[in-house]
Scaffold this motif. Structure first.
Motif, PDB file in Angstrom:
ATOM      1  N   SER A   1       0.803  -1.221   0.000  1.00  0.00           N
ATOM      2  CA  SER A   1       0.000   0.000   0.000  1.00  0.00           C
ATOM      3  C   SER A   1       0.837   1.273   0.000  1.00  0.00           C
ATOM      4  N   LEU A   2       2.050   1.192   0.537  1.00  0.00           N
ATOM      5  CA  LEU A   2       2.886   2.392   0.710  1.00  0.00           C
ATOM      6  C   LEU A   2       3.192   3.125  -0.593  1.00  0.00           C
ATOM      7  N   PRO A   3       3.577   2.440  -1.692  1.00  0.00           N
ATOM      8  CA  PRO A   3       3.885   3.189  -2.920  1.00  0.00           C
ATOM      9  C   PRO A   3       2.724   4.025  -3.431  1.00  0.00           C
ATOM     10  N   VAL A   4       1.502   3.546  -3.264  1.00  0.00           N
ATOM     11  CA  VAL A   4       0.335   4.295  -3.724  1.00  0.00           C
ATOM     12  C   VAL A   4       0.222   5.610  -2.949  1.00  0.00           C
ATOM     13  N   THR A   5       0.335   5.524  -1.625  1.00  0.00           N
ATOM     14  CA  THR A   5       0.211   6.720  -0.788  1.00  0.00           C
ATOM     15  C   THR A   5       1.360   7.687  -1.008  1.00  0.00           C
ATOM     16  N   VAL A   6       2.585   7.165  -1.106  1.00  0.00           N
ATOM     17  CA  VAL A   6       3.746   8.034  -1.318  1.00  0.00           C
ATOM     18  C   VAL A   6       3.635   8.771  -2.646  1.00  0.00           C
ATOM     19  N   GLU A   7       3.259   8.047  -3.702  1.00  0.00           N
ATOM     20  CA  GLU A   7       3.119   8.692  -5.010  1.00  0.00           C
ATOM     21  C   GLU A   7       2.044   9.773  -4.987  1.00  0.00           C
ATOM     22  N   LEU A   8       0.903   9.460  -4.384  1.00  0.00           N
ATOM     23  CA  LEU A   8      -0.182  10.433  -4.306  1.00  0.00           C
ATOM     24  C   LEU A   8       0.239  11.654  -3.501  1.00  0.00           C
ATOM     25  N   ALA A   9       0.909  11.438  -2.367  1.00  0.00           N
ATOM     26  CA  ALA A   9       1.327  12.549  -1.504  1.00  0.00           C
ATOM     27  C   ALA A   9       2.363  13.426  -2.200  1.00  0.00           C
TER      28      ALA A   9
ATOM     29  N   GLY B   1     -17.215  12.958 -18.621  1.00  0.00           N
ATOM     30  CA  GLY B   1     -16.631  11.680 -19.022  1.00  0.00           C
ATOM     31  C   GLY B   1     -15.176  11.763 -19.438  1.00  0.00           C
ATOM     32  N   TRP B   2     -14.460  12.763 -18.936  1.00  0.00           N
ATOM     33  CA  TRP B   2     -13.065  12.945 -19.318  1.00  0.00           C
ATOM     34  C   TRP B   2     -12.118  12.028 -18.555  1.00  0.00           C
ATOM     35  N   LEU B   3     -12.415  11.781 -17.285  1.00  0.00           N
ATOM     36  CA  LEU B   3     -11.488  11.055 -16.420  1.00  0.00           C
ATOM     37  C   LEU B   3     -12.201   9.926 -15.689  1.00  0.00           C
ATOM     38  N   PRO B   4     -11.479   8.860 -15.333  1.00  0.00           N
ATOM     39  CA  PRO B   4     -12.093   7.790 -14.533  1.00  0.00           C
ATOM     40  C   PRO B   4     -12.419   8.289 -13.136  1.00  0.00           C
ATOM     41  N   SER B   5     -13.482   7.772 -12.557  1.00  0.00           N
ATOM     42  CA  SER B   5     -13.939   8.266 -11.262  1.00  0.00           C
ATOM     43  C   SER B   5     -13.202   7.621 -10.093  1.00  0.00           C
ATOM     44  N   VAL B   6     -12.969   6.340 -10.163  1.00  0.00           N
ATOM     45  CA  VAL B   6     -12.338   5.641  -9.036  1.00  0.00           C
ATOM     46  C   VAL B   6     -11.315   4.639  -9.574  1.00  0.00           C
ATOM     47  N   GLY B   7     -10.550   4.068  -8.638  1.00  0.00           N
ATOM     48  CA  GLY B   7      -9.618   3.006  -8.989  1.00  0.00           C
ATOM     49  C   GLY B   7      -8.188   3.491  -9.094  1.00  0.00           C
ATOM     50  N   TRP B   8      -7.297   2.538  -9.240  1.00  0.00           N
ATOM     51  CA  TRP B   8      -5.865   2.816  -9.373  1.00  0.00           C
ATOM     52  C   TRP B   8      -5.273   1.769 -10.298  1.00  0.00           C
ATOM     53  N   VAL B   9      -4.455   2.216 -11.239  1.00  0.00           N
ATOM     54  CA  VAL B   9      -3.841   1.320 -12.219  1.00  0.00           C
ATOM     55  C   VAL B   9      -2.330   1.370 -12.050  1.00  0.00           C
ATOM     56  N   PRO B  10      -1.644   0.241 -11.896  1.00  0.00           N
ATOM     57  CA  PRO B  10      -0.188   0.257 -11.723  1.00  0.00           C
ATOM     58  C   PRO B  10       0.534   0.712 -12.984  1.00  0.00           C
ATOM     59  N   TRP B  11       1.825   1.045 -12.805  1.00  0.00           N
ATOM     60  CA  TRP B  11       2.633   1.559 -13.910  1.00  0.00           C
ATOM     61  C   TRP B  11       2.722   0.580 -15.074  1.00  0.00           C
ATOM     62  N   ASP B  12       2.807  -0.716 -14.773  1.00  0.00           N
ATOM     63  CA  ASP B  12       3.022  -1.686 -15.846  1.00  0.00           C
ATOM     64  C   ASP B  12       1.813  -1.855 -16.764  1.00  0.00           C
ATOM     65  N   ARG B  13       0.689  -1.245 -16.402  1.00  0.00           N
ATOM     66  CA  ARG B  13      -0.498  -1.288 -17.270  1.00  0.00           C
ATOM     67  C   ARG B  13      -0.521  -0.128 -18.261  1.00  0.00           C
ATOM     68  N   GLY B  14       0.479   0.714 -18.211  1.00  0.00           N
ATOM     69  CA  GLY B  14       0.541   1.859 -19.120  1.00  0.00           C
ATOM     70  C   GLY B  14       0.662   3.174 -18.371  1.00  0.00           C
ATOM     71  N   LEU B  15       1.614   4.017 -18.780  1.00  0.00           N
ATOM     72  CA  LEU B  15       1.853   5.283 -18.088  1.00  0.00           C
ATOM     73  C   LEU B  15       0.659   6.214 -18.190  1.00  0.00           C
ATOM     74  N   PHE B  16       0.061   6.316 -19.379  1.00  0.00           N
ATOM     75  CA  PHE B  16      -1.050   7.241 -19.568  1.00  0.00           C
ATOM     76  C   PHE B  16      -2.247   6.848 -18.704  1.00  0.00           C
ATOM     77  N   VAL B  17      -2.576   5.566 -18.706  1.00  0.00           N
ATOM     78  CA  VAL B  17      -3.717   5.096 -17.903  1.00  0.00           C
ATOM     79  C   VAL B  17      -3.433   5.297 -16.419  1.00  0.00           C
ATOM     80  N   HIS B  18      -2.189   5.066 -16.023  1.00  0.00           N
ATOM     81  CA  HIS B  18      -1.805   5.239 -14.619  1.00  0.00           C
ATOM     82  C   HIS B  18      -2.008   6.688 -14.179  1.00  0.00           C
ATOM     83  N   LEU B  19      -1.475   7.626 -14.976  1.00  0.00           N
ATOM     84  CA  LEU B  19      -1.588   9.040 -14.619  1.00  0.00           C
ATOM     85  C   LEU B  19      -3.025   9.537 -14.724  1.00  0.00           C
ATOM     86  N   GLU B  20      -3.784   8.960 -15.649  1.00  0.00           N
ATOM     87  CA  GLU B  20      -5.183   9.361 -15.820  1.00  0.00           C
ATOM     88  C   GLU B  20      -5.990   9.104 -14.553  1.00  0.00           C
ATOM     89  N   HIS B  21      -5.698   7.992 -13.872  1.00  0.00           N
ATOM     90  CA  HIS B  21      -6.405   7.668 -12.637  1.00  0.00           C
ATOM     91  C   HIS B  21      -5.917   8.490 -11.445  1.00  0.00           C
TER      92      HIS B  21
END
Length: 312
Positions: free
Chosen positions: A94-102, A158-178
């Motif tokens: 869980s830590l990488p998600v929180t650190v990246e967001l912060a 409908g520009w951005l996803p509402s919820v969820g988190w996508v890891p880096w290996d699923r694509g940089l654009f999708v990751h940053l979009e979330h």
């Protein structure tokens, strides 16, 4: 400088002991015996007493606290009562998600607030606009901003996803979009605070003699602003950033829960709802340590920028 850092560490040690003890005893008082939760609703008093003895829950609270601290210092944070996984593994996921967001939230808040306040053109429009945004960011609750952002940018446009988190290996654009909506929601308050603090300091430094001398030498307004005023007015913001980074580790609870992000904040909320004591204590202790460490780092950066602080 090493003397000052050592002094800060000496003062931090008793604070850490006091706050972690307060956390441990608060959990013990308000949530009761963990053995009853582990055995379920159908457990008999005899079974609860037997498990309490095996796990050491019947020992004095002080001894339980000392045992918990000694294990935590060696990296043993125990096992979750609900998933039976080690707490360290759960936190590491869980830590990488929180650190990246912060880090993203604090970076966006700092760049936008300092950039808007330091501009040398269009201040008649930018200053009122930034002031309104600052007040909105500091006064409107985090969860309300998040829900409005979801409604506008996800549901309506409908520009951005509402919820969820996508890891880096699923694509940089999708990751940053979330990450756009959670980052903006979490950064709103700190943008407001940084803007108000920095703007006041910026105006004060702007009237100092060395700035007037720089202007008299014919330097451009842009160079005076970013070369002379900015370095001397950013110090309060650096202190605030150090405090905020530690707070963001715990302050992401609402944002991560609202946007269903698998970070420490959501893990903490889940552990409270399920009364998972080891996870609760470990995340709480991590947040406490993060606040203390970030404050210390802010002091170090402050001293590097302003050597006069080392004399205090």
């Amino acid at each position: 400088m090493l003397t000052v850092i050592g002094r800060r560490l000496v003062w931090a040690a008793p604070n850490l002991v006091f706050i972690t003890a307060l956390l441990f005893f608060s959990v013990a008082v308000f949530f009761g015996n963990p053995a009853a939760l582990m055995l379920g609703q159908d457990a008999t008093p005899a079974a609860i007493a037997d498990l309490s003895h095996q796990m050491g829950f019947d020992r004095p609270a002080v001894l339980q606290y000392l045992s918990w601290v000694s294990h935590a210092l060696t990296g043993d944070l125990g096992r979750s009562y609900t998933t039976h996984q080690t707490v360290a593994e759960m936190m590491l996921r869980s830590l990488p998600v929180t650190v990246e967001l912060a880090v993203l939230a604090i970076t966006v808040a700092t760049i936008v607030s300092v950039g808007l306040s330091s501009m040398t053109w269009g201040q008649r429009v930018i200053t009122p606009f930034a002031t309104v945004l600052s007040i909105v960011g500091m006064t409107v609750p985090n969860f309300m901003l998040g829900m409005v952002a979801i409604f506008v940018f996800s549901v309506k446009l409908g520009w951005l996803p509402s919820v969820g988190w996508v890891p880096w290996d699923r694509g940089l654009f999708v990751h940053l979009e979330h990450l756009i909506l959670p980052t903006a929601t979490l950064a709103a308050y700190y943008f407001g605070a940084f803007t108000l603090v920095y703007r006041a300091e910026y105006q004060a430094v702007r009237e100092r003699l060395f700035v007037r001398v720089a202007r008299a030498k014919g330097l451009s307004a842009h160079r005076v602003s970013f070369r002379h005023i900015l370095p001397n007015s950013i110090l309060p913001v650096i202190t605030y950033i150090g405090i905020s980074l530690g707070q963001l580790m715990g302050g992401a609870v609402v944002t991560e829960t609202l946007f269903s992000m698998p970070g420490l904040g959501k893990l903490f909320v889940t552990s409270i709802l399920s009364r998972d004591y080891p996870v609760m204590l470990a995340v709480g202790m991590f947040i406490i340590v993060a606040v203390i460490v970030m404050n210390l780092l802010a002091d170090v950066v402050y001293m590097l920028i302003n050597p006069q602080i080392r004399l205090n």
